[in-house]
Design an enzyme around this catalytic site. Structure first.
Site, PDB file in Angstrom:
ATOM      1  N   GLU A 147     -20.261 -23.837  48.973  1.00 34.28           N
ATOM      2  CA  GLU A 147     -21.651 -23.498  48.363  1.00 34.28           C
ATOM      3  C   GLU A 147     -21.554 -22.626  47.245  1.00 34.28           C
ATOM      4  O   GLU A 147     -22.070 -21.537  47.164  1.00 34.28           O
ATOM      5  CB  GLU A 147     -22.526 -23.123  49.480  1.00 34.28           C
ATOM      6  CG  GLU A 147     -22.887 -24.039  50.597  1.00 34.28           C
ATOM      7  CD  GLU A 147     -23.936 -23.935  51.425  1.00 34.28           C
ATOM      8  OE1 GLU A 147     -24.691 -23.170  51.428  1.00 34.28           O
ATOM      9  OE2 GLU A 147     -24.435 -24.976  52.204  1.00 34.28           O
ATOM     10  N   GLU A 187     -21.116 -30.499  55.600  1.00 36.87           N
ATOM     11  CA  GLU A 187     -22.095 -29.851  56.430  1.00 36.87           C
ATOM     12  C   GLU A 187     -23.175 -30.709  56.612  1.00 36.87           C
ATOM     13  O   GLU A 187     -23.998 -31.163  55.581  1.00 36.87           O
ATOM     14  CB  GLU A 187     -22.534 -28.492  55.922  1.00 36.87           C
ATOM     15  CG  GLU A 187     -21.404 -27.330  55.961  1.00 36.87           C
ATOM     16  CD  GLU A 187     -21.922 -26.036  55.584  1.00 36.87           C
ATOM     17  OE1 GLU A 187     -23.101 -25.900  55.793  1.00 36.87           O
ATOM     18  OE2 GLU A 187     -21.058 -25.237  55.206  1.00 36.87           O
TER      19      GLU A 187
HETATM   20  O1  AHR Z   1     -23.840 -23.740  58.816  1.00 40.89           O
HETATM   21  C1  AHR Z   1     -24.569 -22.589  58.382  1.00 40.89           C
HETATM   22  C2  AHR Z   1     -24.388 -22.322  56.939  1.00 40.89           C
HETATM   23  O2  AHR Z   1     -25.079 -23.207  56.095  1.00 40.89           O
HETATM   24  C3  AHR Z   1     -23.055 -22.339  56.394  1.00 40.89           C
HETATM   25  O3  AHR Z   1     -22.464 -21.056  56.439  1.00 40.89           O
HETATM   26  C4  AHR Z   1     -23.396 -22.467  54.774  1.00 40.89           C
HETATM   27  O4  AHR Z   1     -22.532 -23.248  54.263  1.00 40.89           O
HETATM   28  C5  AHR Z   1     -24.683 -23.250  54.839  1.00 40.89           C
HETATM   29  O5  AHR Z   1     -25.843 -22.707  54.013  1.00 40.89           O
END
Ligand code: AHR
Length: 524
Positions: free
Chosen positions: A204, A327
């Site tokens: 991110e 994710e």
């Molecule tokens: O999964 C939780 C968080 O969500 C992670 O650390 C981040 O990459 C995302 O914003």
């Protein structure tokens, strides 16, 4: 409602006449009908779509995977819970991402090797401000991956790290020859390198990974990627660039344009099914309205994958660069009384719907989506496992992952789907989602999800391509109510059971899919 549906309707002329693209063709209509092309499948559904994610966040690592070498209450191997290893092995988990997430861009790997009592204690700034004692580090993680039979996916610190720190980590874990880092690894008890292929270059980068602009990150990526390997990437590292936040299409455009593709194995994408970031709602005890809104966010993955893929196609028509959705999952308010920074949430049939639908989307886009990671494995967000001291339960999402493992490395069978609506108030969503594959033994699997909260769906499936099927069997995951879930007192409240509502006659299959259920069929 969905821009992707507009595209699909223009392709309706092809529906039911065996005119199949690599991805599925959807349309909303008055009946549920699926046409599956069973001959000459081309695309492999990479097993890596079924990957998981373990961050130093709340009780994912500590208490989830790892209870410490001196624990006498929970059976373990070198501190790793035995019950968790066994449960995850049943899923054939193909890869595991670690150590973050946001944590990755604060993590200095050298803090986590060597004698445990000498490791520095740091603050986990993103997740609850708790003390991180670094007792679970590189050796613990990579040895654990060996126990699980899974490929490690290491997320490197770009936001607050250095190029040198990353190159040294690479040498430490991958280099078999003579170097200060390989010597240090041996001193720390590991003779042979682990040979890790999957490396995330930051996480991110547009947010917790450094708040960078895409042009800036593209340059930084090029710099890091240069020193990770040699001229010809002879050690075949699969480098993954930090990707877009949801619908940030400009991010994908800039990275695909500015990063030489020989330096790029994959481009990430993150999307969470969250109703509203300021008002996420409870993980259990939610209303149908909240359920519907979550389903809308989950369906959004289809549009995101399509639109990011279209941009990638422009720069990479041969589809060499993978879209890595590293994710994804549902995100709700934390369970009452738990640390807000720990993101601990229960897991209901709503989560099973997210999982089934999302995995169908990934399967159907397997030509571009070749890796994905559910967030997160244990005790955090849409977990497959929850633990409480020595107790462990499997969530509905676990069961979907287990039912869908038949698709891992199978050949995608392209399908065209016409689905009825799941209507709520003035809004509506496609009720049915599906994907199909044929495995190495010639067995065909069809996974069906009905998100409708009230109505069963009668689905007729036409199988084109000359394959003759004699039998159909299957399993279903459903419950009495949408909010049902497994608890430490009732761990088997929800689990898959045999499914008898699929009838095969001639070349046609008729299936009655119960409300809010996931069905996986096997045809032989
Ligand atoms: O999964 C939780 C968080 O969500 C992670 O650390 C981040 O990459 C995302 O914003």
């Amino acid at each position: 409602m969905f821009s992707f549906l507009h595209t699909f309707t223009t392709r309706l002329a092809c529906l039911f006449v065996a005119c199949f693209a690599a991805a599925s063709v959807f349309a909303q209509g008055t009946a549920n009908r699926i046409s599956i092309q069973t001959s000459s499948p081309q695309t492999t559904i990479s097993k890596h779509i079924y990957g998981h994610f373990a961050e130093h966040l709340g009780r994912c690592i500590y208490g989830g995977f790892y209870v410490g070498e001196s624990n006498t209450k929970v059976p373990h191997v070198k501190g790793i819970r035995k019950d968790v290893i066994e449960a995850l092995k049943q899923l054939n988990i193909p890869n595991l991402r670690w150590p973050g997430g946001c944590f990755a861009d604060t993590y200095h790997w050298k803090d986590g090797v060597g004698a445990k009592d000498k490791r520095p204690k740091i603050v986990n700034v993103w997740w609850g401000g708790v003390t991180e004692d670094n007792s679970f580090g590189t050796h613990d993680f990579l040895d654990m991956c060996e126990l699980l039979g899974t490929e490690p996916y290491l997320a490197a610190n770009v936001g607050s790290g250095t190029v040198q720190e990353l190159t040294e980590w690479l040498q430490y874990v991958n280099f078999g020859g003579v170097s200060p880092m390989s010597a240090w690894r041996k001193e720390n008890g590991r003779e042979n390198p682990w040979k890790v292929s999957y490396w995330g270059v930051g996480n991110e980068a547009w947010g917790c990974g450094g708040n960078m602009k895409p042009e800036h990150y593209a340059n930084i990526y090029r710099q890091y990627a240069t020193f990770m390997t040699d001229w010809s990437n002879s050690n075949k590292l699969f480098r993954i660039a930090s990707g877009a936040n949801g619908a940030d299409y400009n991010w994908t455009e800039v990275l695909m344009r500015d990063i030489p593709h020989h330096m790029l194995g994959g481009l990430a994408l993150h999307h969470y099914s969250v109703i509203e970031w300021n008002s996420k709602g409870p993980a259990t005890g939610f209303s149908e309205e909240q359920y519907f809104k979550t389903m809308k966010q989950a369906w959004r993955m289809e549009e995101l994958v399509q639109r990011h893929s279209t941009i990638m196609d422009k720069y990479d028509p041969a589809k060499r660069v993978a879209l890595v959705v590293d994710e994804w999952g549902g995100w709700y308010d934390v369970e009452p009384g738990t640390n807000p920074g720990f993101l601990y949430q229960q897991n209901t049939m709503r989560d099973a719907m997210i999982a089934g639908m999302t995995l169908n989307i990934f399967n159907n886009h397997a030509d571009r989506v070749r890796m994905a990671n559910l967030a997160q494995t244990i005790n955090v967000l849409q977990a497959v496992i929850l633990t409480d001291e020595e107790k462990m339960i499997l969530t509905p999402t676990y069961h979907v992952m287990e039912m869908y493992k038949v698709h891992q490395d199978a050949k995608l069978l392209p399908l065209a789907l016409q689905t009825k609506d799941y209507a709520f108030g003035n809004d509506k969503l496609p009720a049915v989602s599906a994907s199909a594959s044929v495995d190495a033994q010639g067995r065909t699997h069809i996974s069906l999800v009905n998100i409708d909260a009230k109505n069963a769906q009668e689905v007729s499936v036409d199988l084109f391509g000359g394959t003759t099927y004699k039998t159909v069997s299957g399993r279903v995951l459903t419950a009495k109510t949408l909010t049902d879930h497994n608890t430490f007192d009732k761990p088997e409240n929800i689990k898959p059971v045999a499914f008898n509502a699929a009838k095969l006659k001639g070349g046609a299959l008729n299936v009655t899919v119960p409300p809010f259920s996931v069905v996986v069929l096997e045809l032989k």
